[in-house]
Design an enzyme around this catalytic site. Structure first.
Site, PDB file in Angstrom:
ATOM      1  N   GLU A   1       4.480   3.875   4.432  1.00 40.91           N
ATOM      2  CA  GLU A   1       5.282   4.862   3.712  1.00 40.91           C
ATOM      3  C   GLU A   1       4.394   5.787   2.879  1.00 40.91           C
ATOM      4  O   GLU A   1       4.589   7.007   2.865  1.00 40.91           O
ATOM      5  CB  GLU A   1       6.287   4.162   2.784  1.00 40.91           C
ATOM      6  CG  GLU A   1       7.267   3.270   3.501  1.00 40.91           C
ATOM      7  CD  GLU A   1       6.818   1.813   3.599  1.00 40.91           C
ATOM      8  OE1 GLU A   1       7.683   0.925   3.539  1.00 40.91           O
ATOM      9  OE2 GLU A   1       5.609   1.554   3.744  1.00 40.91           O
TER      10      GLU A   1
ATOM     11  N   CYS B   1       7.857  -1.530  -0.364  1.00 42.75           N
ATOM     12  CA  CYS B   1       7.438  -2.264  -1.555  1.00 42.75           C
ATOM     13  C   CYS B   1       7.675  -1.398  -2.795  1.00 42.75           C
ATOM     14  O   CYS B   1       7.988  -0.209  -2.686  1.00 42.75           O
ATOM     15  CB  CYS B   1       5.963  -2.667  -1.438  1.00 42.75           C
ATOM     16  SG  CYS B   1       4.796  -1.292  -1.593  1.00 42.75           S
TER      17      CYS B   1
ATOM     18  N   ASN C   1      -7.170  -3.755   4.912  1.00 46.06           N
ATOM     19  CA  ASN C   1      -8.574  -3.843   4.582  1.00 46.06           C
ATOM     20  C   ASN C   1      -8.868  -5.290   4.228  1.00 46.06           C
ATOM     21  O   ASN C   1      -7.986  -5.974   3.688  1.00 46.06           O
ATOM     22  CB  ASN C   1      -8.886  -2.911   3.399  1.00 46.06           C
ATOM     23  CG  ASN C   1     -10.351  -2.816   3.117  1.00 46.06           C
ATOM     24  OD1 ASN C   1     -10.918  -3.681   2.452  1.00 46.06           O
ATOM     25  ND2 ASN C   1     -10.971  -1.765   3.612  1.00 46.06           N
ATOM     26  N   SER C   2     -10.075  -5.735   4.500  1.00 47.02           N
ATOM     27  CA  SER C   2     -10.415  -7.131   4.197  1.00 47.02           C
ATOM     28  C   SER C   2     -10.319  -7.418   2.700  1.00 47.02           C
ATOM     29  O   SER C   2     -10.115  -8.565   2.300  1.00 47.02           O
ATOM     30  CB  SER C   2     -11.803  -7.487   4.723  1.00 47.02           C
ATOM     31  OG  SER C   2     -12.781  -6.648   4.158  1.00 47.02           O
ATOM     32  N   SER C   3     -10.445  -6.403   1.873  1.00 44.44           N
ATOM     33  CA  SER C   3     -10.142  -6.514   0.453  1.00 44.44           C
ATOM     34  C   SER C   3      -8.674  -6.102   0.324  1.00 44.44           C
ATOM     35  O   SER C   3      -8.357  -4.923   0.209  1.00 44.44           O
ATOM     36  CB  SER C   3     -11.042  -5.579  -0.357  1.00 44.44           C
ATOM     37  OG  SER C   3     -10.682  -5.635  -1.719  1.00 44.44           O
TER      38      SER C   3
END
Length: 126
Positions: free
Chosen positions: A55, A86, A45-47
């Site tokens: 996952e 992560c 997402n751009s944010s």
């Protein structure tokens, strides 16, 4: 379920990633203890903070289908080095299956299998 089949499913899932910002496409294939496979691909997402990893998408798809016990997950991306989940993804995996096997691949589909506790030794639990 063969490890190679799970890796193949993860590799195929990565093709559906939405990664216009990083161009880093990741796929995951989650094997339940019932033998079902749920796949996910990262969605950016751009944010950037709203981006969701492959996952977690696989886990959320499985949970919303009624599955909550997992045996292994394969993660795939087209990078030279091995790809690892992560910390957020490790914690989500731990929520449901602290004994899950994590299969990390590289671009050549070589793989290493880890116990979740080896990648995330200090699991947060209530």
């Amino acid at each position: 379920m063969e490890t190679a089949e799970l890796i193949s499913a993860a590799r195929q899932a990565s093709q559906n990633a939405y990664a216009p910002y990083s161009n880093f496409k990741v796929g995951a294939a989650l094997l339940t203890k019932n033998g079902e496979i749920y796949t996910g691909a990262n969605v950016e997402n751009s944010s950037y903070g709203l981006t969701v990893c492959a996952e977690r998408i696989a886990v959320f798809k499985a949970v919303t289908a009624g599955e909550k016990e997992f045996s292994s997950i394969a993660i795939s991306a087209s990078q030279k080095d091995y790809i690892f989940p992560c910390g957020a993804c490790l914690q989500v995996l731990a929520e449901f299956s602290a004994d899950i096997k994590v299969i990390c691949t590289n671009a050549a589909d070589n793989y290493k299998i880890y116990d979740l506790k080896d990648l995330f030794p200090q699991i947060f639990t209530l």
